[in-house]
Design a protein around this motif. Sequence first.
Motif, PDB file in Angstrom:
ATOM      1  N   SER A  30     121.261  58.201 113.540  1.00  0.00           N
ATOM      2  CA  SER A  30     119.785  57.557 113.602  1.00  0.00           C
ATOM      3  C   SER A  30     120.186  56.069 113.627  1.00  0.00           C
ATOM      4  N   LEU A  31     121.022  55.612 112.822  1.00  0.00           N
ATOM      5  CA  LEU A  31     121.336  54.265 112.601  1.00  0.00           C
ATOM      6  C   LEU A  31     122.133  53.739 113.833  1.00  0.00           C
ATOM      7  N   ARG A  33     121.377  54.572 116.977  1.00  0.00           N
ATOM      8  CA  ARG A  33     120.404  54.423 117.902  1.00  0.00           C
ATOM      9  C   ARG A  33     119.364  53.316 117.367  1.00  0.00           C
ATOM     10  N   GLU A  34     119.545  52.680 116.478  1.00  0.00           N
ATOM     11  CA  GLU A  34     118.570  51.406 115.944  1.00  0.00           C
ATOM     12  C   GLU A  34     119.334  50.274 116.348  1.00  0.00           C
ATOM     13  N   ARG A  35     118.928  50.075 117.858  1.00  0.00           N
ATOM     14  CA  ARG A  35     119.627  48.897 118.255  1.00  0.00           C
ATOM     15  C   ARG A  35     119.426  47.311 117.684  1.00  0.00           C
ATOM     16  N   ARG A  36     118.388  47.376 116.818  1.00  0.00           N
ATOM     17  CA  ARG A  36     118.225  45.976 116.376  1.00  0.00           C
ATOM     18  C   ARG A  36     119.174  45.995 115.331  1.00  0.00           C
ATOM     19  N   TRP A  40     125.832  48.354 109.703  1.00  0.00           N
ATOM     20  CA  TRP A  40     124.957  48.770 108.685  1.00  0.00           C
ATOM     21  C   TRP A  40     125.906  49.847 107.795  1.00  0.00           C
ATOM     22  N   TRP A  66     120.301  42.235 110.418  1.00  0.00           N
ATOM     23  CA  TRP A  66     119.223  42.176 111.428  1.00  0.00           C
ATOM     24  C   TRP A  66     119.196  40.889 112.182  1.00  0.00           C
ATOM     25  N   ALA A  75     112.086  46.568 110.902  1.00  0.00           N
ATOM     26  CA  ALA A  75     112.800  47.617 110.949  1.00  0.00           C
ATOM     27  C   ALA A  75     112.843  48.478 109.417  1.00  0.00           C
ATOM     28  N   SER A  79     111.237  51.812 111.156  1.00  0.00           N
ATOM     29  CA  SER A  79     112.213  52.549 111.542  1.00  0.00           C
ATOM     30  C   SER A  79     112.286  54.152 111.128  1.00  0.00           C
ATOM     31  N   TYR A  82     114.429  55.080 107.945  1.00  0.00           N
ATOM     32  CA  TYR A  82     113.836  54.454 106.721  1.00  0.00           C
ATOM     33  C   TYR A  82     112.732  55.274 106.260  1.00  0.00           C
TER      34      TYR A  82
END
Length: 239
Positions: A30-31, A33-36, A40, A66, A75, A79, A82
Amino acid sequence: MPVATLSLFRFDGIAARLWVIGQMGLARASLRRERRAQFWKLCGSGTGQGFTPKPNWGVWAMLAVWPDEATARDAVATSAVYGRWRARAVESWTAFLAPTSARGSWAGVNPFAPADHRAGTGPIVALTRATVRPARALRFWTRVPDISAVIGADPNVVFKIGIGEVPLFHQVTFSVWPDAASMGQFARGNGPHARAIKAVRDGNWFAEELYARFALLGSAGCWEGGDPLARLRTEKDAA
């Protein structure tokens, strides 16, 4: 201006704790895929005033970087990963941090390179991260309880926690201080912290290390039933 976030989550009960242990693998997808997110890490935590080799199975953390504060706040609030962690946790808290200085590396990069933000006179956050050489691990962990006890006894420290990616070998300390002077007073001198730093340098204990300082931009959520930074606001109002 890049902004870092440290999000802490407390899980109660066997089912929730087993779930989050599984998330140490599953949440990575999932992280990714978190493009922002520019950087992490998922971390567990230790017991005690700073950190110890004994894990705290109830407290887990997400650390991320970020591109700016607005993105960081959005986010953390929206997100999916989260949101899933908050839904399972009994409480959660996030600190929003502007890097003011950083040296060293974490997994080969420096994720906290400061941009335009300059250190002011307000609260300061210290983060240290190290990869302990396996051959030096025993010596390292004999030093840590003394440092943790001193941190806990220091009347200036507002908040502290020890987290890590890999127990015993990849360790992170996070602490909030009212100002740079109080943090510097703890770090310098001839106390356990200063002696440990000298031992690290003399013995080449760390394969990789990073030292970062941040300005505290704000926080969201609650921890241990309240606002862990309430003291800072009380002291500001009193001033």
